[in-house]
Design a protein around this motif. Structure first.
Motif, PDB file in Angstrom:
ATOM      1  N   ILE A 162     -44.438  18.178  43.189  1.00 61.96           N
ATOM      2  CA  ILE A 162     -43.248  18.828  42.656  1.00 61.96           C
ATOM      3  C   ILE A 162     -42.112  17.813  42.573  1.00 61.96           C
ATOM      4  O   ILE A 162     -41.902  17.035  43.500  1.00 61.96           O
ATOM      5  N   ILE A 163     -41.382  17.853  41.486  1.00 61.09           N
ATOM      6  CA  ILE A 163     -40.171  17.036  41.399  1.00 61.09           C
ATOM      7  C   ILE A 163     -38.966  17.975  41.421  1.00 61.09           C
ATOM      8  O   ILE A 163     -38.857  18.886  40.601  1.00 61.09           O
ATOM      9  N   ILE A 164     -38.102  17.765  42.379  1.00 63.74           N
ATOM     10  CA  ILE A 164     -36.848  18.535  42.449  1.00 63.74           C
ATOM     11  C   ILE A 164     -35.828  17.806  41.578  1.00 63.74           C
ATOM     12  O   ILE A 164     -35.583  16.609  41.771  1.00 63.74           O
ATOM     13  N   ARG A 179     -31.223  19.237  50.171  1.00 65.20           N
ATOM     14  CA  ARG A 179     -32.033  19.040  51.389  1.00 65.20           C
ATOM     15  C   ARG A 179     -32.756  20.329  51.767  1.00 65.20           C
ATOM     16  O   ARG A 179     -33.921  20.311  52.159  1.00 65.20           O
ATOM     17  N   ASP A 180     -32.062  21.456  51.620  1.00 66.68           N
ATOM     18  CA  ASP A 180     -32.714  22.726  51.950  1.00 66.68           C
ATOM     19  C   ASP A 180     -33.819  23.055  50.951  1.00 66.68           C
ATOM     20  O   ASP A 180     -34.847  23.621  51.307  1.00 66.68           O
ATOM     21  N   THR A 181     -33.591  22.713  49.686  1.00 65.25           N
ATOM     22  CA  THR A 181     -34.633  22.938  48.681  1.00 65.25           C
ATOM     23  C   THR A 181     -35.878  22.135  49.043  1.00 65.25           C
ATOM     24  O   THR A 181     -37.007  22.648  49.032  1.00 65.25           O
ATOM     25  N   HIS A 182     -35.665  20.875  49.392  1.00 67.89           N
ATOM     26  CA  HIS A 182     -36.799  20.015  49.762  1.00 67.89           C
ATOM     27  C   HIS A 182     -37.494  20.567  51.006  1.00 67.89           C
ATOM     28  O   HIS A 182     -38.736  20.629  51.079  1.00 67.89           O
ATOM     29  N   PHE A 194     -37.472  13.908  44.817  1.00 66.98           N
ATOM     30  CA  PHE A 194     -36.352  14.136  43.901  1.00 66.98           C
ATOM     31  C   PHE A 194     -36.490  13.238  42.677  1.00 66.98           C
ATOM     32  O   PHE A 194     -37.015  12.124  42.766  1.00 66.98           O
ATOM     33  N   SER A 195     -36.017  13.734  41.556  1.00 67.85           N
ATOM     34  CA  SER A 195     -36.035  12.892  40.353  1.00 67.85           C
ATOM     35  C   SER A 195     -35.058  11.739  40.562  1.00 67.85           C
ATOM     36  O   SER A 195     -33.946  11.920  41.049  1.00 67.85           O
ATOM     37  N   GLU A 224     -37.619  10.425  30.875  1.00 68.12           N
ATOM     38  CA  GLU A 224     -37.960  10.179  32.290  1.00 68.12           C
ATOM     39  C   GLU A 224     -38.868  11.258  32.872  1.00 68.12           C
ATOM     40  O   GLU A 224     -39.679  10.970  33.752  1.00 68.12           O
ATOM     41  N   LEU A 225     -38.700  12.503  32.423  1.00 72.08           N
ATOM     42  CA  LEU A 225     -39.302  13.610  33.170  1.00 72.08           C
ATOM     43  C   LEU A 225     -40.320  14.441  32.402  1.00 72.08           C
ATOM     44  O   LEU A 225     -40.835  15.423  32.944  1.00 72.08           O
ATOM     45  N   SER A 226     -40.628  14.073  31.188  1.00 71.48           N
ATOM     46  CA  SER A 226     -41.616  14.854  30.437  1.00 71.48           C
ATOM     47  C   SER A 226     -42.946  14.875  31.174  1.00 71.48           C
ATOM     48  O   SER A 226     -43.384  13.866  31.726  1.00 71.48           O
TER      49      SER A 226
END
Ligand code: SF4
Ligand code: SF4
Length: 410
Positions: A162-164, A179-182, A194-195, A224-226
């Motif tokens: 997963i990339i946040i 940080r909480d998401t991670h 993280f991206s 970058e993120l495709s």
């Protein structure tokens, strides 16, 4: 060829409005002003009149369009399926392009976005100004967050990466939410990062009609993120990224709001970290960010997830926008505040039920609601819902003596 304004708006989109007025109760500017020109129906009629040459684009019409928050609260309410988003976007873009003063002002305000060093410098100055009391309260100074607790559970194994999405404002101002998401995503057994670098998706530029700058930022993000699975904790960015990547079917990119991600994978969260028997059961009002409710349609995920450990209180406001609206609160501070006050009138109807938190999945809403919170609700904290999930996990770990390292600041 005609040089009349608004030729970029589809005539069929305009004609699909039958002026029934069913959208009016869902429009924050209409509810605040009571003026038809400040309603979806009124704005559509004005745009159509200018487009057809029946009306001149005067100051009154300009103001009616400028004062639209683009919250899209009118769209789910419309029985005729009017695509207000397709109507207002080209109009805002055209008006911003042709008004040099407005274009420059918006460009200046948004210039730190997509430039991490400049954004950090501006953030530092804003924090300093807030500390010294010279920053007007309505600007909603970024929260200071030191000493975060870490939600820790024994992670299940998962091959999914997963990339946040780091974003710009979230990265600079809401590191604690990141940080909480991670912590939550990894507690659910996913491998997450993280991206990098922290990219701006251009959502606010697009919202403000700065299409050239938005395009520039969007191209970088797609390059970058495709192809990634992106978990996003800013509703505005999530809706913009979803629309952006849907244009590129060759390199499918999954864009999902963090609360939707948790909801869909709830079995993982519960398996890795089952809820305490009693749970937290504190009361929370969930403010549905407009992009989640009106564009992504995933707002109920936060209600479901938080409902596992909290009492989620219903507020009689039909999902009304809080008044933040991108840079709207900066350009229309009086109306933005009046809309927030209306929101708090609705929240006040349940405050006796012991509301402890107001949660919202969008940084603009969190800042605006916090900045306009009435003094009678000083005991209520405005937070991102993923903070409450992380806190729930940390509480569970703490109850088992598994070590929550420090206390969460709410
Ligand atoms: S936008 Fe839809 S709900 Fe609103 S007046 Fe037009 S047709 Fe009716
Ligand atoms: S987008 Fe929001 S502010 Fe604009 S007309 Fe629709 S409901 Fe009203």
């Amino acid at each position: 060829m005609t040089d009349r304004p608004f030729q970029g708006v589809d005539a069929d989109d305009l004609a699909s409005c039958v002026a029934c007025g069913l959208c009016l109760p869902h429009c924050p500017t209409y509810r605040t002003t009571g003026s038809d020109s400040q309603s979806p129906r009124g704005r559509i009629a004005l745009i159509a009149g200018v487009r057809d040459g029946a009306l001149d684009l005067d100051g009154g019409i300009t103001e009616a369009i400028d004062s639209c928050l683009q919250c899209m609260g009118c769209m789910p309410a419309c029985p005729s399926g009017v695509r207000y988003d397709r109507i207002i976007a080209p109009v805002v873009e055209e008006m911003t392009t042709h008004r040099r003063g407005s274009r420059r002002r918006r460009s200046l305000v948004l210039s730190p976005l997509g430039r991490p060093r400049l954004l950090r410098l501006v953030t530092f100055i804003a924090l300093l100004a807030a500390r010294l009391g010279v920053l007007p309260k309505r600007f909603g100074a970024p929260p200071l967050s030191f000493g975060r607790a870490h939600a820790r559970c024994a992670p299940a194994s998962s091959g999914e990466k997963i990339i946040i999405f780091s974003g710009c404002v979230m990265d600079a101002w809401y590191g604690h939410v990141h940080r909480d998401t991670h912590a939550v995503v990894t507690a659910m057994g996913f491998s997450a990062s993280f991206s990098e670098p922290a990219l701006c998706c251009g959502a606010l530029h697009s919202h403000g009609g700065l299409s050239a700058r938005a395009k520039n930022l969007e191209e970088r993000v797609t390059a970058e993120l495709s192809g990634a699975t992106l978990v996003v904790n800013s509703a505005g960015c999530g809706a913009h990224l979803r629309a952006l990547f849907s244009k590129d079917p060759q390199r499918p990119t999954k864009v999902v709001d963090v609360m939707d991600f948790i909801d869909v994978n709830m079995d993982r969260l519960l398996a890795a970290c089952p809820p305490a028997r009693e749970g937290l059961r504190e009361s929370v009002v969930v403010h549905d960010a407009c992009h989640l409710r009106n564009l992504l349609g995933t707002h109920l995920a936060a209600h479901r997830v938080l409902g596992l450990h909290h009492r989620v209180l219903s507020v009689p406001d039909d999902g009304l926008c809080c008044g933040a609206g991108g840079a709207f609160a900066l350009e229309h501070p009086v109306m933005a505040r009046e809309i927030a006050e209306r929101k708090y009138v609705a929240i006040d109807t349940v405050v006796d039920a012991g509301v402890k938190f107001i949660s919202s999945g969008n940084p603009g809403c969190i800042g605006h609601l916090a900045a306009n919170k009435p003094s009678t609700m000083s005991h209520v904290s405005v937070v991102h819902p993923v903070q409450l999930v992380a806190r729930m996990i940390a509480s569970k770990q703490g109850s088992e003596g598994a070590g929550v390292s420090d206390q969460r600041r709410f």
